[in-house]
Design an enzyme around this catalytic site. Sequence first.
Site, PDB file in Angstrom:
ATOM      1  N   SER A 262       0.832  -1.213   0.000  1.00  0.00           N
ATOM      2  CA  SER A 262       0.000   0.000   0.000  1.00  0.00           C
ATOM      3  C   SER A 262       0.869   1.267   0.000  1.00  0.00           C
ATOM      4  O   SER A 262       2.035   1.231   0.389  1.00  0.00           O
ATOM      5  CB  SER A 262      -0.909  -0.014   1.241  1.00  0.00           C
ATOM      6  OG  SER A 262      -0.126  -0.019   2.409  1.00  0.00           O
TER       7      SER A 262
ATOM      8  N   ASN B 266      -0.496   7.495   1.211  1.00  0.00           N
ATOM      9  CA  ASN B 266      -1.525   8.541   1.369  1.00  0.00           C
ATOM     10  C   ASN B 266      -2.841   8.071   1.950  1.00  0.00           C
ATOM     11  O   ASN B 266      -3.618   8.863   2.461  1.00  0.00           O
ATOM     12  CB  ASN B 266      -1.737   9.254   0.031  1.00  0.00           C
ATOM     13  CG  ASN B 266      -2.297   8.348  -1.037  1.00  0.00           C
ATOM     14  OD1 ASN B 266      -2.155   7.134  -0.960  1.00  0.00           O
ATOM     15  ND2 ASN B 266      -2.959   8.929  -2.023  1.00  0.00           N
TER      16      ASN B 266
ATOM     17  N   LYS C 152       2.644  -5.406   3.092  1.00  0.00           N
ATOM     18  CA  LYS C 152       3.786  -4.495   3.139  1.00  0.00           C
ATOM     19  C   LYS C 152       3.289  -3.055   3.075  1.00  0.00           C
ATOM     20  O   LYS C 152       2.922  -2.567   1.996  1.00  0.00           O
ATOM     21  CB  LYS C 152       4.724  -4.786   1.962  1.00  0.00           C
ATOM     22  CG  LYS C 152       5.652  -3.646   1.580  1.00  0.00           C
ATOM     23  CD  LYS C 152       6.753  -3.377   2.570  1.00  0.00           C
ATOM     24  CE  LYS C 152       7.637  -2.238   2.065  1.00  0.00           C
ATOM     25  NZ  LYS C 152       7.171  -0.893   2.519  1.00  0.00           N
TER      26      LYS C 152
ATOM     27  N   THR D   1       6.451   2.695   4.157  1.00  0.00           N
ATOM     28  CA  THR D   1       7.188   2.945   5.396  1.00  0.00           C
ATOM     29  C   THR D   1       6.595   4.150   6.116  1.00  0.00           C
ATOM     30  O   THR D   1       6.293   4.093   7.304  1.00  0.00           O
ATOM     31  CB  THR D   1       8.673   3.153   5.098  1.00  0.00           C
ATOM     32  OG1 THR D   1       9.185   1.915   4.566  1.00  0.00           O
ATOM     33  CG2 THR D   1       9.455   3.517   6.341  1.00  0.00           C
TER      34      THR D   1
ATOM     35  N   GLU E 102      -2.839  -0.290  -8.968  1.00  0.00           N
ATOM     36  CA  GLU E 102      -3.428   1.045  -9.068  1.00  0.00           C
ATOM     37  C   GLU E 102      -2.268   2.027  -8.953  1.00  0.00           C
ATOM     38  O   GLU E 102      -1.582   2.053  -7.927  1.00  0.00           O
ATOM     39  CB  GLU E 102      -4.442   1.271  -7.956  1.00  0.00           C
ATOM     40  CG  GLU E 102      -5.627   0.343  -7.996  1.00  0.00           C
ATOM     41  CD  GLU E 102      -6.489   0.552  -9.246  1.00  0.00           C
ATOM     42  OE1 GLU E 102      -6.348   1.565  -9.922  1.00  0.00           O
ATOM     43  OE2 GLU E 102      -7.303  -0.351  -9.532  1.00  0.00           O
TER      44      GLU E 102
ATOM     45  N   ARG F 276      -3.595  12.826  -3.696  1.00  0.00           N
ATOM     46  CA  ARG F 276      -4.536  11.756  -3.987  1.00  0.00           C
ATOM     47  C   ARG F 276      -4.326  11.325  -5.421  1.00  0.00           C
ATOM     48  O   ARG F 276      -4.125  12.159  -6.305  1.00  0.00           O
ATOM     49  CB  ARG F 276      -5.993  12.259  -3.852  1.00  0.00           C
ATOM     50  CG  ARG F 276      -6.423  12.592  -2.465  1.00  0.00           C
ATOM     51  CD  ARG F 276      -7.756  13.340  -2.453  1.00  0.00           C
ATOM     52  NE  ARG F 276      -8.791  12.661  -3.190  1.00  0.00           N
ATOM     53  CZ  ARG F 276      -9.424  13.183  -4.244  1.00  0.00           C
ATOM     54  NH1 ARG F 276      -9.054  14.366  -4.718  1.00  0.00           N
ATOM     55  NH2 ARG F 276     -10.386  12.523  -4.855  1.00  0.00           N
ATOM     56  N   CYS F 277      -4.337  10.040  -5.690  1.00  0.00           N
ATOM     57  CA  CYS F 277      -4.118   9.587  -7.071  1.00  0.00           C
ATOM     58  C   CYS F 277      -5.197  10.166  -7.966  1.00  0.00           C
ATOM     59  O   CYS F 277      -4.982  10.464  -9.126  1.00  0.00           O
ATOM     60  CB  CYS F 277      -4.153   8.078  -7.131  1.00  0.00           C
ATOM     61  SG  CYS F 277      -5.714   7.411  -6.555  1.00  0.00           S
TER      62      CYS F 277
ATOM     63  N   GLU G  22       2.897  14.207 -12.705  1.00  0.00           N
ATOM     64  CA  GLU G  22       2.000  14.118 -11.546  1.00  0.00           C
ATOM     65  C   GLU G  22       2.650  14.825 -10.357  1.00  0.00           C
ATOM     66  O   GLU G  22       3.642  14.335  -9.816  1.00  0.00           O
ATOM     67  CB  GLU G  22       1.733  12.661 -11.180  1.00  0.00           C
ATOM     68  CG  GLU G  22       0.870  12.505  -9.939  1.00  0.00           C
ATOM     69  CD  GLU G  22       0.646  11.066  -9.534  1.00  0.00           C
ATOM     70  OE1 GLU G  22       1.607  10.274  -9.456  1.00  0.00           O
ATOM     71  OE2 GLU G  22      -0.529  10.722  -9.299  1.00  0.00           O
TER      72      GLU G  22
END
Length: 464
Positions: free
Chosen positions: A138, A141, A164, A167, A237, A270-271, A367
């Site tokens: 993951s 955010n 996982k 960090t 994603e 945010r994506c 981005e």
Amino acid sequence: MIAKQFIDIKSPLTDEVIGKVPAMSREDVDEIIQRAKNGFKIWRDKPLHERVEYLYKVAELLLEHEVELTSLLIKEVGKDQKSAKSEVVRTADLIKFTADTAKNMHGQNINADSFPGGNKGKFAIIKHVPIGVVLAVSPFNYPVNLAASKIAPALVSGNAVVFKPATQGSLSGSFLAKLFIEVGLPEGVLGIVTGKGSQIGDYIVTHCDINFINFTGSTEVGNHIAKEAKMVPLLMELGGKDAAVVLEDADLDLTASHIVGGAFAYSGQRCTAIKRVIVVNEVADALAEKIKEQMKKLKVGNPVEIEGTLDVVPLINEGSADFVEGLIEEAKIKGAKLLCGGERKGNLITPTLFDYVTTDMRLAWEEPFGPVLPIIRVNSEEEAIQITNASEYGLQASVFTTNMHRAFEVADKLEVGTVQINNKTERGPDHLPFLGVKSSGIGVQGISYSIEAMTRIKSTVINL
Ligand code: NAP
Ligand code: G3P
């Protein structure tokens, strides 16, 4: 497992150490994956009605810990109080909805005689069975929601999970994962691997006992994992550069409000943030003015100093702030018109709006994952579609027009996973399909889609 080294986790808001996580070794990873493999053999044989009960208990427990986890999210990933609390509540809903959905997903029975030459006594019984050990990775955010969006559907399908966390987010992610363990999951069914992805990531991804990889994160890392993972099935994603396409017949007040909310919430980290506005010339002046006006309402500050709602907060780390500042400086040098913002205080960048951004500027394509929004002016709807589709990314896009026929026509031409009509781009609600095309991802998330993705078909053919 006795960890020999630890990683201090510092708050991006105060730079204080708020906790530490083990920097796990390859031996630790081997042990956790072996336990998952063993646990899978027990877990997959549990009846579904038993598996779903674990999810219902976790959802309840999560809400019992709402205040504590909200506070941790604020400190660890710099979310404002409203967004942090919303992530916890949303995640409890996601876990419950996953359990409800799983209970109502069924297999199939296909008769052979529907095909020429097929006989009536032959039919296939088709079930969805678990794949094995799922690696869930993951991003920083949404360290709770984007952990649960993988862990819950994987577990309810009968898989074991090795998790996982990012960090920076591993305290919050581990907090959630430990709730699954607290409700009594069989030994090893959910394992947590912590450590820097750059150090231990490749070893985990290429481990022979990982049967599926569910990854959310940057396109750069996603591409790297895809190359390393070889034949292991992937669900990814990745990054985005979501466009807000604004046509001359749009409601500009509604449009400006959605664009500002979509672009600047959680500092644009945010994506699905709106990361470019592509507007036809006829309404560009009016829209730019309205966006600028709406931006004045944005609440900017440090969540440890200001409770409640904040839109723009310090970015997750200095490197992110440096990257965003670089995009801002290049846009200025190349002649974009700075309408507001562009200042930096530590890792906090003030909400920034550029007009007259052209396609030779990095800001048009890269981005930012920060509070900077480019306005790109175009001569026509066709040009807006062309520029939208020219991006390497294809996560979401918004179309703003009061003509619904036109909205659908434009939506059909946009090369993205999802088009929002007269709304900001967003993933939620979490049972809707969520996907990226091109460099934005592989496969489809969203509760029922994730459950299906992390199972495989088992066909048993009866020949009477
Ligand atoms: P990131 O730097 O790509 O990291 C994502 C995860 O991958 C982290 O857990 C990271 O661990 C891990 N990782 C790094 N290298 C790895 C390797 N070699 N093998 C296995 N895992 C590895 O992304 P981020 O900074 O956390 O999140 C921001 C990015 O994610 C943005 O590009 C954003 O667009 C994207 N994102 C996409 C979505 C979506 O749903 N499409 C949602 C959220 C974010 P470490 O933290 O230890 O490095
Ligand atoms: O970037 C994380 C993504 O999941 C955003 O979710 O609902 O805020 O669009 P949402």
